[in-house]
Motif scaffolding. Sequence first.
Motif, PDB file in Angstrom:
ATOM      1  N   ALA A 168       0.839  -1.207   0.000  1.00  0.00           N
ATOM      2  CA  ALA A 168       0.000   0.000   0.000  1.00  0.00           C
ATOM      3  C   ALA A 168       0.873   1.256   0.000  1.00  0.00           C
ATOM      4  N   LEU A 169       1.900   1.248   0.838  1.00  0.00           N
ATOM      5  CA  LEU A 169       2.746   2.444   0.945  1.00  0.00           C
ATOM      6  C   LEU A 169       3.556   2.660  -0.330  1.00  0.00           C
ATOM      7  N   ALA A 170       4.117   1.568  -0.843  1.00  0.00           N
ATOM      8  CA  ALA A 170       4.912   1.694  -2.079  1.00  0.00           C
ATOM      9  C   ALA A 170       4.031   2.203  -3.214  1.00  0.00           C
ATOM     10  N   PRO A 210       8.249   2.619   8.761  1.00  0.00           N
ATOM     11  CA  PRO A 210       7.665   1.409   9.365  1.00  0.00           C
ATOM     12  C   PRO A 210       6.456   0.912   8.571  1.00  0.00           C
ATOM     13  N   VAL A 211       6.389  -0.405   8.380  1.00  0.00           N
ATOM     14  CA  VAL A 211       5.232  -1.024   7.698  1.00  0.00           C
ATOM     15  C   VAL A 211       4.771  -2.225   8.528  1.00  0.00           C
ATOM     16  N   ASP A 212       5.022  -2.179   9.823  1.00  0.00           N
ATOM     17  CA  ASP A 212       4.891  -3.410  10.592  1.00  0.00           C
ATOM     18  C   ASP A 212       3.450  -3.752  10.944  1.00  0.00           C
ATOM     19  N   GLN A 213       3.330  -4.888  11.640  1.00  0.00           N
ATOM     20  CA  GLN A 213       2.045  -5.534  11.913  1.00  0.00           C
ATOM     21  C   GLN A 213       1.099  -4.720  12.787  1.00  0.00           C
ATOM     22  N   PRO A 257      -3.232  -0.921   5.931  1.00  0.00           N
ATOM     23  CA  PRO A 257      -3.021  -0.080   4.755  1.00  0.00           C
ATOM     24  C   PRO A 257      -3.599   1.336   4.885  1.00  0.00           C
ATOM     25  N   ALA A 258      -4.708   1.504   5.623  1.00  0.00           N
ATOM     26  CA  ALA A 258      -5.263   2.858   5.782  1.00  0.00           C
ATOM     27  C   ALA A 258      -4.256   3.769   6.493  1.00  0.00           C
ATOM     28  N   ASP A 259      -3.534   3.229   7.465  1.00  0.00           N
ATOM     29  CA  ASP A 259      -2.487   4.021   8.137  1.00  0.00           C
ATOM     30  C   ASP A 259      -1.401   4.407   7.131  1.00  0.00           C
ATOM     31  N   MET A 269      -1.697   4.864   3.949  1.00  0.00           N
ATOM     32  CA  MET A 269      -2.130   5.922   3.035  1.00  0.00           C
ATOM     33  C   MET A 269      -1.940   7.285   3.702  1.00  0.00           C
ATOM     34  N   CYS A 270      -2.205   7.310   4.998  1.00  0.00           N
ATOM     35  CA  CYS A 270      -2.021   8.540   5.759  1.00  0.00           C
ATOM     36  C   CYS A 270      -0.535   8.908   5.822  1.00  0.00           C
ATOM     37  N   VAL A 271       0.297   7.917   6.064  1.00  0.00           N
ATOM     38  CA  VAL A 271       1.746   8.155   6.110  1.00  0.00           C
ATOM     39  C   VAL A 271       2.227   8.666   4.745  1.00  0.00           C
ATOM     40  N   ALA A 272       1.711   8.068   3.678  1.00  0.00           N
ATOM     41  CA  ALA A 272       2.122   8.484   2.327  1.00  0.00           C
ATOM     42  C   ALA A 272       1.748   9.950   2.087  1.00  0.00           C
TER      43      ALA A 272
END
Length: 385
Positions: A284-286, A355-358, A362-364, A366-369
């Motif tokens: 999601a982040l990538a 961080p992409v951890d457990q 994915p909604a988080d 999108m916010c980080v992105a």
Amino acid sequence: MTGAPPVVAPRWEIGGDFETVTPDLLGHHRLGAQRTPPWVGADDDRRYRYVESGRQALAVVEAALRASGFTRLLVPEYLCDSMVQPFAVAGWQLVPVPVDADLQVVPAGVAAALGPARTTAVLHAAYFGRPTPAALRAQLRVAQDHGAVVVADETHLALAPEHGIADIRMASLRKLLPVADGAYVRLPPELEPPTGVVDVQSGMSAAAPEDNGVTRIRTAAMVAKVGHLGGDGKDRAHLPLFTAAEELVETRTAPRPMSRASRRLLAQLDLATVARRRQDNAAALAGALTGVPGCRVVTPPTAGSVPSHLLLQVEDAPALQRALAATGVFCPRHWPPSELVPQRRPWPTCYLSVPVDQRYEPADMMCVARLIAGALIHPAGGDPR
Ligand SMILES: Cc1ncc(COP(=O)(O)O)c(C=O)c1O
């Protein structure tokens, strides 16, 4: 005037040390959940020793190799000093091998640095959980054919390790998992450390304490962080506790068994869900960062791999790190400049690990992105949430 109750903003924080694990990640007993840890795979799990830290695991490796006459260690020039600390203390020659812009070791650099047979070990670390490129794999095989020993540091890769590349494998477990202490090391029978050098049993040994100083302090820190995230008002009480735990780890260099408390938690963790969440978050982040000006995704997800972080290349990583921290997103820089390995060129300042951890979904991400894109477009700008 009665007035409305004050609006308490929900605490939203990404990254930093792990807080106490949530019940949704405890479920090894669930149908279909993986029972054997991925680092063991089809292997004989009695060959794995569990110690308190990655550095202790590397101290086990160091002792075994030194007892067999090894004195030189080839290391990626870009590294974490704790990867080489036990070797540096024991007086090994540390030979830096160049890395490319993706922080992958250049295979020709390994070839150029090999010494006489049975003197040189190659420390291979698949950073950020990426698979080892075919050309580097082939070069490691050539090194083995020339009498070198390959040591895999799987700290970023433990959830989907590459079996069959290395003679010796180890990982610090607390970087990917919310355990208070823990690392594994696997040696081949011919490289067992001499008796007395390392007194660590495999498995849940009777010698292992229920907890140790580190476990107690780090667990207190994890609990305090849950309070902090819930808005308990004890502003950041977890931070000095995490620091104290880390300082204690640094003093405990001699190998000791991983605590029983952490072994038990490890056995309960649903590692398949942990892995899947990391994969989903990284994808999601990538995806959301692809095409964002001024930002290169260095570690796009690959099938079957489980990422430790998503590595970004930007012009000024310290500035982006500060801007994100101000919005509650804490991204490590892997790593501060090495003090133990001689450097041929200035230490790069363009890499930031997200961080992409457990703990997240994915909604988080999108916010980080959005926060990353906003910080890159308006370097001193506000919070686009
Ligand atoms: C790749 C890698 N290997 C080994 C270590 C050492 O692990 P520990 O901190 O558990 O001693 C670290 C720690 O940061 C690391 O990043």
